[in-house]
Design an enzyme around this catalytic site. Structure first.
Site, short mmCIF file in Angstrom:
data_model
loop_
_atom_site.label_atom_id
_atom_site.label_comp_id
_atom_site.label_asym_id
_atom_site.label_seq_id
_atom_site.Cartn_x
_atom_site.Cartn_y
_atom_site.Cartn_z
N LYS A 1 0.96 -1.18 -0.11
CA LYS A 1 0.08 0.13 0.10
C LYS A 1 0.82 1.28 0.14
CE LYS A 1 -2.58 -0.70 3.83
NZ LYS A 1 -1.91 -1.96 4.36
N ARG B 1 -10.33 1.55 8.18
CA ARG B 1 -9.91 0.12 8.33
C ARG B 1 -11.02 -0.54 9.20
NH1 ARG B 1 -4.34 1.18 8.73
NH2 ARG B 1 -3.17 -1.04 9.12
N ARG C 1 11.24 -5.80 5.32
CA ARG C 1 10.74 -4.22 4.97
C ARG C 1 11.63 -3.42 5.68
NH1 ARG C 1 4.60 -2.48 4.84
NH2 ARG C 1 4.65 -2.35 7.34
N ARG D 1 10.23 -1.50 11.36
CA ARG D 1 9.06 -0.96 12.03
C ARG D 1 8.92 -1.90 13.36
NH1 ARG D 1 4.15 0.64 8.51
NH2 ARG D 1 2.85 -0.77 10.37
N ARG E 1 -1.97 -8.60 13.02
CA ARG E 1 -2.57 -7.35 12.20
C ARG E 1 -3.13 -8.15 10.78
NH1 ARG E 1 2.72 -4.48 10.57
NH2 ARG E 1 1.49 -3.07 9.25
P1 AMP Z 1 -0.08 0.76 8.95
O1 AMP Z 1 0.96 1.78 8.97
O2 AMP Z 1 -1.41 1.28 8.12
O3 AMP Z 1 0.13 -0.52 8.60
O4 AMP Z 1 -0.61 0.92 10.44
C1 AMP Z 1 0.15 0.78 11.68
C2 AMP Z 1 -0.92 0.46 12.74
O5 AMP Z 1 -1.46 1.76 13.05
C3 AMP Z 1 -1.99 -0.59 12.80
O6 AMP Z 1 -1.46 -1.80 13.18
C4 AMP Z 1 -3.04 -0.03 13.64
O7 AMP Z 1 -2.50 -0.13 14.99
C5 AMP Z 1 -2.89 1.49 13.50
N1 AMP Z 1 -3.76 2.18 12.51
C6 AMP Z 1 -3.54 2.71 11.34
N2 AMP Z 1 -4.60 3.18 10.80
C7 AMP Z 1 -5.46 2.87 11.58
C8 AMP Z 1 -6.87 2.81 11.57
N3 AMP Z 1 -7.61 3.48 10.47
N4 AMP Z 1 -7.55 2.58 12.35
C9 AMP Z 1 -6.97 1.74 13.65
N5 AMP Z 1 -5.93 1.72 13.68
C10 AMP Z 1 -5.08 2.12 12.64
#
Ligand code: AMP
Length: 210
Positions: A13, A88, A123, A156, A167
């Site tokens: 993404k 999400r 990553r 990360r 996740r």
């Molecule tokens: P990402 O970078 O999109 O993979 O997000 C990393 C983490 O941030 C996720 O595993 C969640 O803990 C949190 N997170 C990101 N976006 C959201 C969202 N829209 N709703 C809830 N938690 C989020």
């Protein structure tokens, strides 16, 4: 132009969002980046969500939506936005309908669960310019240093196998239902995310332009 990018963790993404935002000249708003920034800055919100994020849980709809609404008040979001990682949940998708007047396209990047854990362990991100790397598919030229900034790349905290599995569970349970929510509107474009990055980008860009 308002675009949403959906997909399991590690589907690409972030990489594809960067290409799309460049092509359509819209800002890339990643709620994951916004939340990581809060953690890094040690704000009250950041301190509350740090452990939850590191274990692969979802931050509450209210907290993420408030953060997004504030980000969208900034000038660069006036003519459109690419949302990466939001909505999400169905609840967030409903909130987004009250925030954006129109969603032009929902890009879904698909990939099998079995391929994800492997992809995630390679990553890396530059802590300064945020450029994304993969130690096998898109390696830096010199060890684990950013090609542009020459500083050590980060992994990360939530990219370890255990957290990635959590996740993925969350993705299938609460995030993937939003795809059907948008399918009813005829704005979903799905693409298979394992393959040549540039080929995937051109398929996405073509679909958005149609
Ligand atoms: P990402 O970078 O999109 O993979 O997000 C990393 C983490 O941030 C996720 O595993 C969640 O803990 C949190 N997170 C990101 N976006 C959201 C969202 N829209 N709703 C809830 N938690 C989020």
């Amino acid at each position: 132009m308002n675009i949403i990018v959906v997909g399991p963790p590690g589907a690409g993404k972030g990489t594809q969002s960067k290409v799309i935002t460049k092509e359509f000249n819209i800002p890339h708003v990643s709620t994951g980046d916004l939340l990581r920034d809060e953690v890094k800055k040690g704000t009250e919100l950041g301190n509350t969500i740090k452990n939850l994020m590191n274990s692969g849980g979802l931050v509450s709809d209210e907290q993420v939506t408030e953060l997004l609404v504030n980000r969208m008040k900034e000038d660069d979001c006036k003519n459109g936005i690419l949302l990466d990682g939001y909505p999400r949940t169905i609840e967030q998708a409903k909130s987004l309908d009250t925030i954006l007047s129109k969603i032009d396209k929902v890009v879904v990047i698909e990939i099998e669960d079995e391929k994800i854990v492997d992809r995630m362990s390679g990553r890396r991100t530059c802590p300064s310019c945020q450029k994304l790397y993969h130690m096998t598919n898109q390696p830096p030229k010199n060890g684990e240093l950013c090609d542009d900034c020459n500083i050590e790349l980060n992994q990360r905290a939530d990219d370890n196998p255990e957290t990635v599995k959590n996740r993925l569970v969350k993705y299938h349970q609460v995030t993937s239902p939003i795809i059907d929510f948008y399918k009813e509107r005829g704005i979903v474009f799905s693409v298979y995310g394992d393959g040549d990055i540039k080929e995937i980008s051109s398929k996405i860009i073509k679909a958005i332009k149609e």
